[in-house]
Motif scaffolding. Structure first.
Motif, short mmCIF file in Angstrom:
data_model
loop_
_atom_site.label_atom_id
_atom_site.label_comp_id
_atom_site.label_asym_id
_atom_site.label_seq_id
_atom_site.Cartn_x
_atom_site.Cartn_y
_atom_site.Cartn_z
N SER A 43 0.69 -6.09 2.12
CA SER A 43 0.41 -5.29 3.32
C SER A 43 1.62 -4.45 3.70
O SER A 43 2.77 -4.89 3.58
N TYR A 44 1.35 -3.25 4.18
CA TYR A 44 2.40 -2.32 4.58
C TYR A 44 2.10 -1.81 5.99
O TYR A 44 0.94 -1.47 6.29
N GLN A 45 3.12 -1.77 6.82
CA GLN A 45 2.98 -1.07 8.10
C GLN A 45 3.24 0.41 7.84
O GLN A 45 4.27 0.78 7.27
N VAL A 46 2.28 1.23 8.24
CA VAL A 46 2.38 2.66 7.97
C VAL A 46 2.05 3.44 9.23
O VAL A 46 1.59 2.89 10.23
N PHE A 73 7.29 2.66 -0.84
CA PHE A 73 6.23 2.17 -1.70
C PHE A 73 6.25 2.98 -2.98
O PHE A 73 6.23 4.22 -2.94
N ALA A 74 6.31 2.30 -4.13
CA ALA A 74 6.35 2.96 -5.43
C ALA A 74 7.47 4.00 -5.49
O ALA A 74 7.30 5.08 -6.07
N GLY A 75 8.59 3.69 -4.86
CA GLY A 75 9.74 4.58 -4.92
C GLY A 75 9.71 5.75 -3.97
O GLY A 75 10.56 6.64 -4.03
N GLY A 76 8.73 5.78 -3.07
CA GLY A 76 8.65 6.88 -2.11
C GLY A 76 8.51 6.35 -0.70
O GLY A 76 8.07 5.22 -0.49
N ARG A 77 8.85 7.16 0.29
CA ARG A 77 8.72 6.74 1.68
C ARG A 77 7.47 7.33 2.33
O ARG A 77 7.14 7.00 3.47
#
Length: 364
Positions: A43-46, A73-77
Motif C-alpha cells: 500500500s502507498y499513500q498518494v 515507486f519503481a524509482g519515481g516519485r
C-alpha cells in the motif's frame, strides 16, 4: 510487471468519498486529494489529481499521482495514468515511445495497468514515467535542467505560432520542471541564438547548444509517427550539465500512426519529411546536417519504420489489451473499432513509409 505477455498489473485506488467529491467538483482544479494505492500486497499513500487539457472533459479521465509514503515507486516519485480515451487502439502512445527508444531517443517508460477506484473497475490505463530528475538518474545521465513544452508557443521562434506577434518572453511555452531560475537563462540563450545567428554561422554555432545527432533522431521519430503537435509542444527539453547541450524528450503521442489527437483520421502524407518549427528549418538549411538527416532517415525506413518490424509489436500490444477491453466500461462498446485498429495502423505504416521514401529527394 512488463506488458509483453498477457498479464497487466492491477492498481486499486481508495479515495475517501468526501475527497472524491472534491476531486470531481472541478475538473480544472490541479489541487491533489489524498488517496491510498494498493499494488499487489503493498500500500502507498498518494495524492491524486486530474491531468491533461482537453482530456479532462472526456468521460474517462486521466490522473496524476504523487507518492507520499513511501516517497517513491519503481524509482519515481510520481506517475501519470493516461486514459487514452480518444485513441481507439489504446496503443499509439506506447507504440510511439517504444519506437523512439529504438531510435536511441531519450523517452519515458510506458506500461499498461488495470485501475480500480473504490472497488469499481475504471478500465485499462497507460502508466507513463514522469519526465524529471529521477528519469535522468535512472538512465545514468548527468543531472540537468528539464523544461516542459506545455503549449504551442514552444516553437523555437520569437513569434507566437497563431498570431505572428512577438512573444512577451523567450520562456513563453515552457515550464521549468527541474533546475533553478538561473537555468532559464540557458533556454533563453538557445531561443535567441536560433533566431539571430546568421545563416553562414548557424552550423558551427548551434552545435554549442544542441546535440544535433540526438535532435535528428527525435525529428525522425516525430516525422515517422506523424505527430502534428510534436514540433511545437508534446516534448520536454533536457540540458546535459556535462556538455551543456539540449536534447528532446517526446511526450503525449496519442495523436499518431494515422490519427490526430482527437482520434480522427490523419492522412499518411500530412507532414513532410523536413518536419516543422524554427529550429528544424534552420538545421535543414545546413547542408551537412541535412545530409546526416537523410542518411539516418534512409536507415530508419529500411530497418525500423517498416511493417516487418512493427507488425509484431502492434500484434503483441493488441493481444495484451484485447481481453481487458471487453471489460473496460469506456471501451467495451467500441470493440469493433478496436479490433480494426491494428490493420489500420499497419496500412498507415506502409503508406507513410513509401511517401517518406519518395520525399528523400527533398533532402538533397
Amino acid at each position: 510487471m512488463e506488458n509483453n505477455g498477457r498479464n497487466i498489473p492491477s492498481y486499486s485506488l481508495f479515495i475517501n468519498p468526501r475527497d472524491l467529491r472534491e476531486l470531481r467538483s472541478d475538473i480544472w482544479n490541479n489541487e491533489h486529494v489524498p488517496a491510498q494505492l494498493k499494488i499487489s500486497n503493498t500500500s502507498y499513500q498518494v495524492e491524486i489529481a486530474y491531468r491533461g487539457a482537453l482530456t479532462r472533459e472526456l468521460p474517462k479521465k486521466s490522473y496524476h499521482l504523487k507518492f507520499i509514503k513511501p516517497e517513491t515507486f519503481a524509482g519515481g516519485r510520481e506517475i501519470h495514468l493516461n486514459a487514452e480515451y480518444l485513441d481507439p487502439s489504446l496503443m499509439r502512445n506506447k507504440l510511439s515511445f517504444d519506437f523512439f527508444k529504438s531510435l536511441g531517443t531519450l523517452s519515458p517508460e510506458a506500461k499498461y495497468v488495470l485501475l480500480l477506484l473504490n472497488g469499481t473497475f475504471m478500465g485499462v490505463f497507460l502508466q507513463l514515467e514522469s519526465v524529471d530528475d529521477l528519469l535522468i538518474k535512472k538512465r545514468g545521465l548527468p543531472a540537468g535542467a528539464i523544461f516542459y513544452a506545455h503549449n504551442h508557443d514552444a516553437n523555437f521562434s520569437l513569434l507566437a505560432p497563431d498570431t505572428d506577434d512577438v512573444k512577451d518572453s523567450l520562456m513563453d511555452g515552457y515550464k521549468r520542471k527541474v533546475g533553478t531560475k538561473s537555468d532559464d537563462g540557458y533556454l533563453c540563450e538557445l531561443i535567441y541564438k536560433i533566431n539571430t545567428v546568421s545563416r553562414e554561422d548557424f552550423g558551427k554555432e548551434i552545435v554549442k547548444y544542441v546535440d544535433i545527432g540526438k535532435y535528428l533522431r527525435w525529428l525522425i521519430g516525430v516525422v515517422c509517427t506523424q505527430n502534428y503537435d510534436g514540433f511545437i509542444q508534446n516534448y520536454a527539453l533536457y540540458r546535459n550539465s556535462d556538455n551543456g547541450l539540449f536534447e528532446m524528450i517526446p511526450w503525449d503521442y496519442d495523436g499518431t500512426w494515422g490519427r490526430d489527437c482527437y482520434g480522427k483520421i490523419m492522412e499518411y502524407n500530412y507532414i513532410p519529411i523536413r518536419g516543422a518549427n524554427t529550429l528544424t528549418a534552420r538545421i535543414m538549411d545546413v547542408p551537412y546536417f541535412r545530409h546526416q538527416y537523410r542518411l539516418m532517415f534512409e536507415e530508419t525506413i529500411e530497418t525500423l519504420f517498416i511493417p516487418e518490424v512493427l507488425e509484431p509489436q502492434v500484434t503483441a500490444l493488441y493481444n495484451v489489451l484485447r481481453p481487458h477491453i471487453n471489460l473496460d466500461p469506456y471501451k467495451q462498446k467500441s470493440l469493433r473499432k478496436f479490433d480494426a485498429e491494428p490493420e489500420y495502423i499497419l496500412q498507415f505504416i506502409k503508406k507513410r513509409n513509401k511517401f517518406l521514401k519518395d520525399q528523400l529527394l527533398e533532402l538533397v
